[in-house]
Scaffold this active site. Structure first.
Site, mmCIF file in Angstrom:
data_model
loop_
_atom_site.group_PDB
_atom_site.id
_atom_site.type_symbol
_atom_site.label_atom_id
_atom_site.label_comp_id
_atom_site.label_asym_id
_atom_site.label_seq_id
_atom_site.Cartn_x
_atom_site.Cartn_y
_atom_site.Cartn_z
ATOM 1 N N GLU A 40 -77.878 -14.449 -95.594
ATOM 2 C CA GLU A 40 -78.983 -15.099 -96.293
ATOM 3 C C GLU A 40 -79.894 -15.758 -95.253
ATOM 4 O O GLU A 40 -79.409 -16.333 -94.277
ATOM 5 C CB GLU A 40 -78.427 -16.175 -97.246
ATOM 6 C CG GLU A 40 -79.492 -16.860 -98.084
ATOM 7 C CD GLU A 40 -78.898 -17.888 -99.063
ATOM 8 O OE1 GLU A 40 -77.776 -18.360 -98.832
ATOM 9 O OE2 GLU A 40 -79.576 -18.204 -100.049
ATOM 10 N N CYS A 96 -75.040 -15.646 -101.951
ATOM 11 C CA CYS A 96 -74.521 -16.993 -101.706
ATOM 12 C C CYS A 96 -74.017 -17.695 -102.960
ATOM 13 O O CYS A 96 -72.973 -17.355 -103.502
ATOM 14 C CB CYS A 96 -75.594 -17.802 -100.981
ATOM 15 S SG CYS A 96 -74.956 -19.275 -100.149
ATOM 16 N N LYS A 121 -82.180 -13.736 -105.655
ATOM 17 C CA LYS A 121 -81.101 -14.702 -105.872
ATOM 18 C C LYS A 121 -81.269 -15.345 -107.239
ATOM 19 O O LYS A 121 -82.352 -15.835 -107.579
ATOM 20 C CB LYS A 121 -81.138 -15.764 -104.776
ATOM 21 C CG LYS A 121 -79.989 -16.754 -104.837
ATOM 22 C CD LYS A 121 -80.073 -17.762 -103.685
ATOM 23 C CE LYS A 121 -78.835 -18.645 -103.614
ATOM 24 N NZ LYS A 121 -78.894 -19.600 -102.489
HETATM 25 O O1 LIG Z 1 -81.594 -23.301 -97.062
HETATM 26 C C1 LIG Z 1 -81.650 -22.340 -96.298
HETATM 27 O O2 LIG Z 1 -82.377 -22.312 -95.300
HETATM 28 C C2 LIG Z 1 -80.782 -21.153 -96.568
HETATM 29 N N1 LIG Z 1 -80.288 -21.118 -97.887
HETATM 30 C C3 LIG Z 1 -79.169 -21.691 -98.216
HETATM 31 O O3 LIG Z 1 -78.539 -22.291 -97.381
HETATM 32 C C4 LIG Z 1 -78.685 -21.596 -99.636
HETATM 33 C C5 LIG Z 1 -79.585 -22.363 -100.550
HETATM 34 S S1 LIG Z 1 -79.793 -24.059 -100.107
HETATM 35 N N2 LIG Z 1 -77.338 -22.063 -99.645
HETATM 36 C C6 LIG Z 1 -76.477 -21.865 -100.645
HETATM 37 O O4 LIG Z 1 -76.761 -21.232 -101.659
HETATM 38 C C7 LIG Z 1 -75.120 -22.473 -100.378
HETATM 39 C C8 LIG Z 1 -74.120 -22.273 -101.488
HETATM 40 C C9 LIG Z 1 -72.883 -23.004 -101.166
HETATM 41 O O5 LIG Z 1 -72.663 -23.471 -100.080
HETATM 42 C C10 LIG Z 1 -71.864 -23.159 -102.227
HETATM 43 O O6 LIG Z 1 -71.959 -22.537 -103.291
HETATM 44 O O7 LIG Z 1 -70.934 -23.934 -101.981
#
Ligand SMILES: O=C(O)CNC(=O)[C@H](CS)NC(=O)CCC(=O)C(=O)O
Length: 283
Positions: A53, A167, A125
């Site tokens: 991602e 994710c 997503k």
């Molecule tokens: O923000 C960015 O630059 C990259 N994108 C992410 O890191 C994304 C959205 S904030 N992370 C997740 O979805 C973590 C899920 C997770 O850790 C869980 O389900 O426990």
């Protein structure tokens, strides 16, 4: 049932690769690293590679992310993915890149390119990470900058019928069940799990999704310390339909690969027909 000694067809089976990165905020640096890893994936004989991602940029604020968004079908990141697929003659599940969605919000789009550089799929997503972690220190509001996808995507690929999830989507078994109902044999799950939630749940969730659907899972993840101060869990892995971990990259940049044997998957499903024993199926 025997497992590790019973792998018909594995020698001829196509290989999949999971790519792990610790992306920073500089797109060109991330792309150089991603290219190095895609070349390594191709050299390992993989027919398909899954990038993490946000492989091209991580740790930007919302405004920057929106600024980098491209129109659907045209833009430097899409051009790059297309070229890489063609150059290395490998299918790429392109992690996520920001595509324009609406004023102030992007789609976190997972694009799939074939070995000739043709785009084969787009999955946005679906479930957005709007949480405060249990320790109270880390907060995420992904929906502030991202519009959720609505469409389930499953497509044919050289490693089998491929379902896409990103994710946080991993926590929603109903999405995977729907992909399974649409014939999925392999799930690609580009990710960036936090270090905290990853330690507790990442492997558990990946192996559960594999076992309950009798599918392979190929999960390329962010793993390391990022310039932004964030830490991601890494542990990119390839899981087989019996829940076994075929390959794993714990921390840092790297690529792991494993054979995806549909022959093995089919013989397992035949002898252990859990998918046909459902009592609450809606289809
Ligand atoms: O923000 C960015 O630059 C990259 N994108 C992410 O890191 C994304 C959205 S904030 N992370 C997740 O979805 C973590 C899920 C997770 O850790 C869980 O389900 O426990």
């Amino acid at each position: 049932m025997s497992d590790s000694h019973d792998r018909p067809g594995e020698e001829q089976a196509p290989r999949a690769a999971a790519i792990q990165m610790a992306s920073g905020p500089h797109v060109s640096a991330n792309l150089l690293e991603a290219e190095r890893l895609l070349a390594a994936a191709a050299a390992s004989g993989a027919a398909l590679a899954v990038l993490p991602e946000n492989f091209a940029m991580l740790g930007q604020d919302d405004a920057e992310r929106v600024e980098h968004a491209e129109g659907d079908g045209d833009g430097p990141l899409q051009q790059w993915l297309k070229e890489q697929a063609r150059r290395h003659e490998i299918w790429i599940v392109g992690g996520t890149i920001p595509l324009e969605a609406e004023a102030g919000r992007i789609s976190a789009a997972c694009l799939v390119y074939d070995h000739a550089g043709e785009r084969r799929a787009r999955f946005d997503k679906m479930h957005l990470f709007d949480v405060t972690l249990p320790d109270g220190r880390e907060q995420y509001r992904e929906s502030a900058s991202t519009r959720p996808g609505r469409e389930v995507v499953v497509l044919d690929s050289p490693i089998g019928r491929l379902g896409l999830a990103v994710c946080y989507d991993l926590r929603f078994p109903e999405l995977f069940r729907e992909m399974s109902d649409q014939g999925a044999e392999v799930f690609a799950v580009p990710s960036a799990f936090t270090a905290q939630t990853g330690r507790a749940h990442w492997e558990l969730l990946l192996r559960a999704r594999a076992v309950e659907n009798l599918c392979y899972v190929v999960a390329g993840a962010q793993g390391g310390f990022h310039v932004s101060g964030r830490e991601t869990w890494g542990h990119s892995m390839i899981v087989d339909p019996w829940g076994g971990i075929l390959a794993e990259q714990e921390q840092g940049s790297g690529v792991v690969s494993a054979p995806i044997s549909l022959e093995r998957l089919r013989s397992l499903r035949k002898r252990f027909p859990v998918l046909s024993h459902r009592q609450m199926a809606t289809v």
